[in-house]
Design an enzyme around this catalytic site. Structure first.
Site, mmCIF file in Angstrom:
data_model
loop_
_atom_site.group_PDB
_atom_site.id
_atom_site.type_symbol
_atom_site.label_atom_id
_atom_site.label_comp_id
_atom_site.label_asym_id
_atom_site.label_seq_id
_atom_site.Cartn_x
_atom_site.Cartn_y
_atom_site.Cartn_z
ATOM 1 N N CYS A 2 -45.567 38.136 22.920
ATOM 2 C CA CYS A 2 -45.963 39.232 22.047
ATOM 3 C C CYS A 2 -45.080 39.302 20.798
ATOM 4 C CB CYS A 2 -45.833 40.556 22.777
ATOM 5 S SG CYS A 2 -46.749 40.607 24.303
ATOM 6 N N ARG A 27 -46.015 32.310 18.030
ATOM 7 C CA ARG A 27 -45.357 32.693 19.284
ATOM 8 C C ARG A 27 -46.333 32.630 20.459
ATOM 9 N NH1 ARG A 27 -40.670 36.159 18.598
ATOM 10 N NH2 ARG A 27 -41.240 37.144 20.548
ATOM 11 N N TRP A 72 -49.577 38.905 24.210
ATOM 12 C CA TRP A 72 -49.723 37.797 25.157
ATOM 13 C C TRP A 72 -49.792 38.476 26.513
ATOM 14 C CZ3 TRP A 72 -47.074 35.641 29.327
ATOM 15 C CH2 TRP A 72 -47.362 34.301 29.637
ATOM 16 N N ASN A 98 -43.265 44.900 23.465
ATOM 17 C CA ASN A 98 -43.013 43.564 24.022
ATOM 18 C C ASN A 98 -42.168 43.759 25.265
ATOM 19 O OD1 ASN A 98 -44.169 42.645 21.696
ATOM 20 N ND2 ASN A 98 -42.330 41.632 20.900
ATOM 21 N N GLY A 99 -42.464 43.028 26.323
ATOM 22 C CA GLY A 99 -41.669 43.150 27.545
ATOM 23 C C GLY A 99 -42.528 43.620 28.699
ATOM 24 N N GLU A 484 -39.921 14.473 28.874
ATOM 25 C CA GLU A 484 -40.248 15.175 27.634
ATOM 26 C C GLU A 484 -41.577 14.668 27.054
ATOM 27 O OE1 GLU A 484 -39.460 17.750 26.287
ATOM 28 O OE2 GLU A 484 -39.902 17.605 24.169
ATOM 29 N N LYS A 488 -44.850 17.027 26.450
ATOM 30 C CA LYS A 488 -45.496 17.165 25.133
ATOM 31 C C LYS A 488 -47.004 16.956 25.267
ATOM 32 C CE LYS A 488 -43.184 18.804 23.315
ATOM 33 N NZ LYS A 488 -41.870 19.150 23.736
ATOM 34 N N GLU A 491 -48.767 19.896 27.264
ATOM 35 C CA GLU A 491 -48.883 21.231 26.669
ATOM 36 C C GLU A 491 -49.830 21.290 25.476
ATOM 37 O OE1 GLU A 491 -45.121 22.978 25.604
ATOM 38 O OE2 GLU A 491 -44.402 21.163 24.671
ATOM 39 N N HIS A 507 -42.174 4.885 45.039
ATOM 40 C CA HIS A 507 -42.135 5.793 46.192
ATOM 41 C C HIS A 507 -43.304 6.772 46.192
ATOM 42 C CE1 HIS A 507 -38.206 4.200 47.246
ATOM 43 N NE2 HIS A 507 -37.934 4.246 45.949
ATOM 44 N N LYS A 606 -44.318 30.547 22.250
ATOM 45 C CA LYS A 606 -43.181 29.819 21.692
ATOM 46 C C LYS A 606 -41.876 30.247 22.358
ATOM 47 C CE LYS A 606 -40.947 27.041 19.039
ATOM 48 N NZ LYS A 606 -40.944 25.650 19.503
HETATM 49 O O1 M6R Z 1 -36.537 28.568 23.186
HETATM 50 P P1 M6R Z 1 -36.162 27.760 24.382
HETATM 51 O O2 M6R Z 1 -35.595 26.447 24.034
HETATM 52 O O3 M6R Z 1 -35.287 28.501 25.338
HETATM 53 O O4 M6R Z 1 -37.540 27.487 25.133
HETATM 54 C C1 M6R Z 1 -37.579 26.823 26.355
HETATM 55 C C2 M6R Z 1 -38.986 26.414 26.690
HETATM 56 O O5 M6R Z 1 -39.815 27.533 26.803
HETATM 57 C C3 M6R Z 1 -39.576 25.461 25.636
HETATM 58 O O6 M6R Z 1 -38.790 24.330 25.468
HETATM 59 C C4 M6R Z 1 -41.006 25.021 26.046
HETATM 60 O O7 M6R Z 1 -40.959 24.224 27.189
HETATM 61 C C5 M6R Z 1 -41.674 24.297 24.876
HETATM 62 N N1 M6R Z 1 -43.035 24.715 24.768
HETATM 63 C C6 M6R Z 1 -41.668 22.827 25.034
HETATM 64 O O8 M6R Z 1 -42.342 22.165 24.018
#
Ligand code: M6R
Length: 611
Positions: A2, A27, A72, A98-99, A484, A488, A491, A507, A606
């Protein structure tokens, strides 16, 4: 997650708020809304994008004070009714939040018994009604007093902005566990959950801390703490240019941020390395270097991509500085009642500096007496402020939800920390140290070279756009890179992908390999080359479609692969900084080919500010 924006001043408040909400779109959100005061309170809100909200607003909706929200969903599905703002029964109080309010059910029941009606499934609606219940009981009560009484009954986390049509020249905001700042302008004030929403109007910001409440008028603001004491808050200068938060000709922020990496890595190194004498200067952790040197072990906690860079950090620190490292998912850390205390050092890594789980891990370790250090991108963020010391990435605002330049910034900073610690411990000789620093200084131009291969990577992505699964394999430093790369792809393109240590494939996952399975092999470290060749042979024998990320010393892997991308030679410890770049590009092009919204992938936010 949010987002909150508010404005009071001489401009059209709705225009400023809508613009601010657009800046916060990155976000992640599912609905949007705005409350304005022009005589009375007017509310517009809907499911969907800020552009849909904009269409609901007519020219008659004028006024110099407004608050807005991007939601959100946590409590209640994304729909028009659940969107914020939520209003009190009289229609005089509007709240954006927010929260999560944890005791909202109990409060709602109590208010319902008192006759208040609820229309949404959200936890937020109780705030507007709770404040009003105190006014209904005592009509002469000062509005701010009613807000304080309501906050005293709320458990959970909040960043709140409140309007009251009986106080048409004031925005009330309160913070507990969810970021909020005041943008201080000339004859105007803004409030926001994220600095990017105010950067266009002012470079002066005041960050609120937990338990604080602010009363904001166009020419002044007052901040009071939980004990009702008025505070003199530091006004910070915001170092954020408009260019940094705009796409600057790129179709997506993610692509812009991938291409920014030669610069952002340089910025992370600037003033910190001396190639001539092999020295490293990390002003942010000088005061705690003794603690680091004496630490029997180092723990690193983080989430998502930051967790992957923590894994690279584990290899870097153990290999260079010879200090044992444990990497923890921040979200799990607290629940194992961690054995941590005085003498231990915990690093938390976070791009946003606001991730709720990472913040919780930090607080747990701090409470138990550990030294807590941060590797953070967003200056002034909660994690940056609550750690004992730390090192900033200097990568600039990262807007794309998929983290790219923050990963390379984090690994760069971890390499610097590992080297500096190794030097202080005497764990590395001068010659080796100088060699790594010299290699580090070349990374930005080497990233530039890899980016020149983007057309070739695009062609590879065209062939695999509709693959239902991907496997990513790597050994040693390349294993976190495999994780990683898979994250990527998942997501932003919604393709199922898994990262594995190359040898683990035997395995279990090897059962998945057939002529339909793209297998991305990261073979860019010299010390694991021979073993990688064997793993690639195993994939090839099962007709897997091999896409290899290799360096000139791994020619055998290149020859075995169906497709390959060559990255320049560097020290093995630094290879993740190069090998991750083709993987970022591959996932980007696949997602674009599939018509996905790369910068705002479904369901993602985000910065994840709820646990
Ligand atoms: O802001 P942060 O680095 O703490 O965020 C951690 C994760 O939420 C963030 O890396 C998330 O996995 C990304 N969407 C990855 O691309």
């Amino acid at each position: 997650m949010c987002g909150i924006v508010g404005y009071i001043g001489n401009s059209q408040a709705k225009d400023v708020v809508i613009k601010g909400l657009k800046r916060l779109e990155y976000r992640g959100y599912d609905s949007a809304g705005i409350a304005l005061i022009n005589g009375s309170l007017s509310i517009k809100k809907c499911k969907g994008k800020v552009s849909a909200l904009e269409k609901l607003l007519s020219d008659s909706e004028k006024g110099s004070i407004a608050i807005g929200h991007t939601r959100w969903a946590t409590h209640g599905e994304p729909n028009d009714v659940n969107s914020h703002p939520h209003v009190s029964s009289s229609g005089k109080i509007a709240v954006v939040h927010n929260g999560i309010i944890e005791n909202y059910n109990a409060l709602k029941l109590k208010l319902q018994e008192e006759g208040y009606k609820f229309y949404s499934e959200t936890d937020t609606e109780i705030v507007a009604k709770l404040i009003e219940s105190f006014i209904d009981k005592n009509p002469s009560i000062e509005f701010v007093k009613a807000v304080k009484l309501a906050l005293a009954q709320i458990n959970g986390t909040y960043g709140l902005a409140i309007l009251n049509s009986d106080n048409p020249e004031t925005i009330f905001v309160a913070r507990k566990g969810s970021p909020l700042l005041i943008g201080v302008g000339e004859g105007e004030m803004l409030i926001a959950s994220d600095a990017s929403a105010v950067a266009e109007y002012t470079d002066k910001v005041v960050y609120l801390d937990d338990g604080e409440l602010a009363i904001i008028k166009k020419d002044e603001y007052q901040v009071i703490n939980a004990d009702d004491v008025e505070l003199t808050k530091e006004v910070h200068e915001l170092a954020m240019s408009l260019e940094e938060i705009e796409k600057s000709g790129f179709p997506f922020f993610m692509l812009k941020e991938i291409f920014e990496q030669p610069k952002t890595i340089s910025d992370s190194l600037r003033g910190r390395i001396n190639v001539e004498d092999g020295s490293i200067t990390l002003g942010g952790i000088t005061s705690v270097m003794d603690k680091l040197v004496n630490a029997k072990r180092i723990i690193i906690a983080a989430c998502g991509t930051s967790w992957h860079s923590a894994l690279v950090g584990e290899y870097l620190i153990e290999w260079l500085a010879k200090t044992p490292v444990e990497v923890e998912y921040a979200s799990e850390f607290r629940y194992k009642d961690p054995l941590i205390g005085e003498g231990d050092v915990l690093f938390v890594i976070s791009q946003s500096g606001e991730t709720a789980d990472t913040l919780a891990a930090l607080r747990e370790a701090k409470e138990k007496g550990a030294t807590v250090l941060g590797i953070v991108n967003v200056v002034g963020s909660t994690i940056a402020r609550e750690t004992d010391a730390g090192v900033y990435l200097h990568a600039g605002p990262e807007i794309g939800v998929a983290s790219t330049k923050a990963f390379t910034g984090q690994v760069t900073v971890l390499a610097l920390i590992a080297l500096s610690l190794a030097q202080h411990k005497g764990a590395i000789d001068k010659k080796s140290s100088k060699k790594i620093i010299s290699a580090l200084s070349k990374i930005p131009s080497q990233v530039e070279e890899i980016l020149k291969q983007s057309d070739q990577i695009k062609e590879i992505s065209n062939l695999f756009t509709y693959a239902p699964n991907f496997l990513y394999l790597g050994r040693s430093y390349s294993f976190p890179v495999a994780l990683e790369g898979a994250l990527k792809l998942k997501e932003i393109s919604y393709i199922h992908a898994e990262g594995y240590p190359a040898a683990e494939m035997k395995h279990g996952p090897i059962a998945l390999i057939d002529d339909m399975m793209p297998v991305v092999v990261i073979a860019s470290t010299k010390h694991t080359n021979d073993k990688m060749v064997s793993n690639v042979e195993e994939v090839k024998a099962r007709k897997g479609r091999i896409i290899a990320i290799t360096s000139p010393s791994n020619e055998e892997v290149r020859d075995l692969a169906e497709f390959s991308c060559m990255i320049p030679e560097t020290e093995d410890v630094l290879s993740p900084l190069l090998s991750v770049i083709p993987l970022q590009l591959l996932s980007y092009y696949v997602a674009v080919n599939r018509g996905c919204d790369v910068d705002q992938p479904r369901n993602l936010a985000k910065s994840v500010t709820v646990e």
